[in-house]
Design an enzyme around this catalytic site. Structure first.
Site, PDB file in Angstrom:
ATOM      1  CG  ASP A  69      -0.203  -0.403   2.482  1.00  0.00           C
ATOM      2  OD1 ASP A  69       0.971  -0.003   2.641  1.00  0.00           O
ATOM      3  OD2 ASP A  69      -0.795  -1.117   3.300  1.00  0.00           O
ATOM      4  CG  ASP A 114       1.321   4.210   4.406  1.00  0.00           C
ATOM      5  OD1 ASP A 114       0.118   4.020   4.138  1.00  0.00           O
ATOM      6  OD2 ASP A 114       2.007   3.403   5.050  1.00  0.00           O
ATOM      7  CG  ASP A 118       9.696   0.827  12.149  1.00  0.00           C
ATOM      8  OD1 ASP A 118       9.951   1.472  11.107  1.00  0.00           O
ATOM      9  OD2 ASP A 118       8.944  -0.160  12.143  1.00  0.00           O
TER      10      ASP A 118
HETATM   11  P1  ATP Z   1       4.509  -3.275   5.076  1.00  0.00           P
HETATM   12  O1  ATP Z   1       5.139  -3.365   3.737  1.00  0.00           O
HETATM   13  O2  ATP Z   1       4.459  -4.586   5.755  1.00  0.00           O
HETATM   14  O3  ATP Z   1       3.222  -2.518   5.101  1.00  0.00           O
HETATM   15  P2  ATP Z   1       5.529  -0.922   6.321  1.00  0.00           P
HETATM   16  O4  ATP Z   1       6.945  -0.528   6.615  1.00  0.00           O
HETATM   17  O5  ATP Z   1       4.781  -0.114   5.339  1.00  0.00           O
HETATM   18  O6  ATP Z   1       5.556  -2.447   5.946  1.00  0.00           O
HETATM   19  P3  ATP Z   1       3.435  -0.261   8.122  1.00  0.00           P
HETATM   20  O7  ATP Z   1       3.004  -0.993   9.346  1.00  0.00           O
HETATM   21  O8  ATP Z   1       2.523  -0.150   6.970  1.00  0.00           O
HETATM   22  O9  ATP Z   1       4.798  -0.936   7.702  1.00  0.00           O
HETATM   23  O10 ATP Z   1       3.870   1.183   8.623  1.00  0.00           O
HETATM   24  C1  ATP Z   1       4.174   2.244   7.735  1.00  0.00           C
HETATM   25  C2  ATP Z   1       5.341   3.049   8.278  1.00  0.00           C
HETATM   26  O11 ATP Z   1       5.024   3.604   9.550  1.00  0.00           O
HETATM   27  C3  ATP Z   1       6.603   2.241   8.517  1.00  0.00           C
HETATM   28  O12 ATP Z   1       7.375   2.111   7.355  1.00  0.00           O
HETATM   29  C4  ATP Z   1       7.314   3.052   9.580  1.00  0.00           C
HETATM   30  O13 ATP Z   1       7.965   4.162   9.020  1.00  0.00           O
HETATM   31  C5  ATP Z   1       6.148   3.561  10.416  1.00  0.00           C
HETATM   32  N1  ATP Z   1       5.822   2.654  11.534  1.00  0.00           N
HETATM   33  C6  ATP Z   1       4.881   1.684  11.536  1.00  0.00           C
HETATM   34  N2  ATP Z   1       4.838   1.063  12.725  1.00  0.00           N
HETATM   35  C7  ATP Z   1       5.759   1.641  13.496  1.00  0.00           C
HETATM   36  C8  ATP Z   1       6.196   1.469  14.843  1.00  0.00           C
HETATM   37  N3  ATP Z   1       5.662   0.529  15.614  1.00  0.00           N
HETATM   38  N4  ATP Z   1       7.169   2.274  15.302  1.00  0.00           N
HETATM   39  C9  ATP Z   1       7.706   3.240  14.517  1.00  0.00           C
HETATM   40  N5  ATP Z   1       7.350   3.442  13.255  1.00  0.00           N
HETATM   41  C10 ATP Z   1       6.398   2.674  12.735  1.00  0.00           C
HETATM   42 MG    MG Z   2       2.689  -0.307   4.766  1.00  0.00          MG
END
Ligand code: ATP
Ligand code: MG
Length: 477
Positions: free
Chosen positions: A54, A56, A173
């Site tokens: 997705d 963001d 993170d």
């Molecule tokens: P995926 O591809 O699995 O969606 P993602 O990195 O996009 O991985 P998300 O959970 O969608 O993970 O979160 C989007 C963004 O928000 C992350 O890339 C990170 O920058 C931030 N984020 C999400 N969860 C946390 C957390 N627990 N602590 C700090 N930052 C976070």
């Molecule tokens: Mg994501």
């Protein structure tokens, strides 16, 4: 703090790889006079050449300002408001930059936009007065409560919740998740060395790892997830505290642990995630009974069945076939369920009551950490309750089992059990054949069960009792 700005000519992200809807959102924000960036996992995945799950968006526009730009938009979240912009099945999440004191992602889990999932945390909380005020329209700029202040252009001057990109980055993170793609000139903004870490496949927490894990222990699970999913290695400083801090997961709300468990195990990299969870000692907190069972029975059939089940599930995801938490929890809890069954006298092993009690107990114990929603817990029960009926089909009643809503999952479990010698191969073959048969052939097969004396042709009734007694019912512990 100034970022390293990587111009378009020096990175590989092409607009053709970005969702057209995400581009629409970015351009509209920009036309509205705001900053607009892609951020997080999508930028990471684009750099890796993967298709993002997705997209963001991060912006300096306040949520209300975002809402005014899009008709197809809804604000969600409590203290930290987010905008969801809907395009048919796709939702683009637009977050205003977070300030240092904004709630972390942990305190305010970002709701899952996928209605299919069904387990998303509540998203339509009442607005909090201190954030919304009574102003509507561009009067935002005139709000001057102590929580925030914006100038006449909407730029944030002082705000306890929203901030600038320069604040936002430190809340993320891993360095690999903290790159911003700027729609203004297609450059990447890198404050934390994320581009290099992606190039070297390194997962590195931003800031002091122990502090960051203590702030939000789920980051340990996220580390495992990205290690499994992306094949990144953990930087030693990021890996080291996990062994010591794993127990902190016990303090995380169990609904969030359920979501994270699915993301680890049900998205195509489950077998690898499971192995890493165990190796890093996190399974002991997440699913203590499962971890204890595996530790007490090294190399057991249950362990092989579980690994195989996870691999089969991964293969289904890769093939685009549906997967379900019910099957996942059935194989995860197979060991504890078998153990509870085998704790009863052998003549009770095949009784429905024994099986259901064992399922209930195993689920209850798992619920201490992971909130398994009721419908999946009931599904696990049904899958196990169907096993004796599948092992010993009786005449035409067997045909009714085919209509059971949980038949397919129960059959998959039967196949797994047969593969590991816990059920005769012929029984599984019989059920495979009957599914492929025409209705008249099915009836004939079912009738054949009652009269057949030929054992090799599939299950029959004669020697059943003796067979159970000898065979371990479930786990062969
Ligand atoms: P995926 O591809 O699995 O969606 P993602 O990195 O996009 O991985 P998300 O959970 O969608 O993970 O979160 C989007 C963004 O928000 C992350 O890339 C990170 O920058 C931030 N984020 C999400 N969860 C946390 C957390 N627990 N602590 C700090 N930052 C976070
Ligand atoms: Mg994501």
């Amino acid at each position: 703090m100034t970022p390293r700005i990587i111009p378009r000519s020096e990175h590989s992200i092409s607009r053709s790889a970005i969702s057209p809807n995400a581009l629409r959102v970015l351009y509209r924000l920009r036309e509205g006079g705001f900053q607009a960036f892609l951020v997080g996992g999508c930028v990471r995945d684009l750099l890796l050449g993967h298709e993002p799950k997705d997209f963001d968006v991060a912006t300096d526009a306040l949520p209300e300002q975002v809402r005014r730009l899009f008709r197809n938009c809804r604000l969600v979240g409590r203290r930290f408001r987010l905008a969801h912009v809907f395009f048919g099945r796709e939702t683009i999440e637009v977050a205003t930059f977070r300030a240092k004191s904004a709630p972390s992602q942990a305190e305010e889990p970002i709701p899952d936009a996928d209605p299919e999932e069904g387990e998303a945390p509540e998203i339509d909380e009442p607005l909090e007065a201190d954030l919304v005020g009574s102003s509507a329209g561009p009067a935002d700029a005139s709000m001057d409560d102590s929580e925030r202040a914006v100038d006449e252009t909407g730029r944030i001057l002082r705000d306890n919740v929203y901030g600038s990109i320069d604040d936002d980055v430190w809340r993320r993170d891993f360095t690999a998740n903290a790159l911003y793609y700027n729609i203004a000139d297609f450059s990447l903004w890198d404050y934390v060395g994320g581009a290099e870490d992606i190039a070297s496949r390194t997962l590195r927490l931003i800031g002091d790892p122990e502090t960051r894990y203590r702030e939000d222990p789920v980051r340990m699970l996220r580390a495992v997830r990205f290690e499994a999913k992306l094949g990144f290695h953990l930087d030693p400083g990021t890996a080291a505290p996990i062994g010591r801090l794993g127990e902190l997961l016990a303090g995380v709300p169990s609904a969030r642990l359920f979501d994270e468990t699915l993301k680890l195990l049900l998205y195509g990299h489950g077998a690898r995630s499971f192995e890493i969870l165990r190796r890093r000692g996190l399974l002991a907190t997440l699913l203590p009974t499962v971890d204890a069972y595996l530790a007490a029975h090294p190399g057991s059939l249950v362990e092989k069945l579980l690994k195989q089940g996870l691999e089969n599930t991964d293969a289904r995801v890769v093939d685009g076939k549906p997967v379900t938490p019910t099957f996942l929890f059935a194989i995860l809890l197979y060991g504890p369920i078998a153990q509870a069954i085998e704790a009863t006298p052998p003549e009770r092993w095949h009784e429905l009551g024994t099986i259901l009690d064992a399922c209930d107990r195993a689920v209850r114990e798992a619920q201490a950490e992971i909130a398994i929603p009721r419908r999946f817990a009931l599904g696990v029960r049904e899958m196990f309750a169907l096993q004796p009926r599948l092992e010993h089909p009786r005449g035409r009643r067997a045909l009714r089992v085919l209509e059971h809503p949980r038949f397919r999952a129960a059959f998959d479990l039967l196949l797994l059990r047969a593969e590991h010698g816990l059920v005769p191969r012929a029984t599984a073959d019989w059920w495979t054949r009957i599914q492929e048969a025409s209705p008249p052939e099915r009836a004939e097969m079912a009738d054949g069960l009652a009269s057949s004396a030929e054992h090799k042709d599939g299950p029959r009734r004669g020697s059943r009792r003796r067979r159970h007694r000898r065979r371990q019912p479930a786990g062969s512990t």
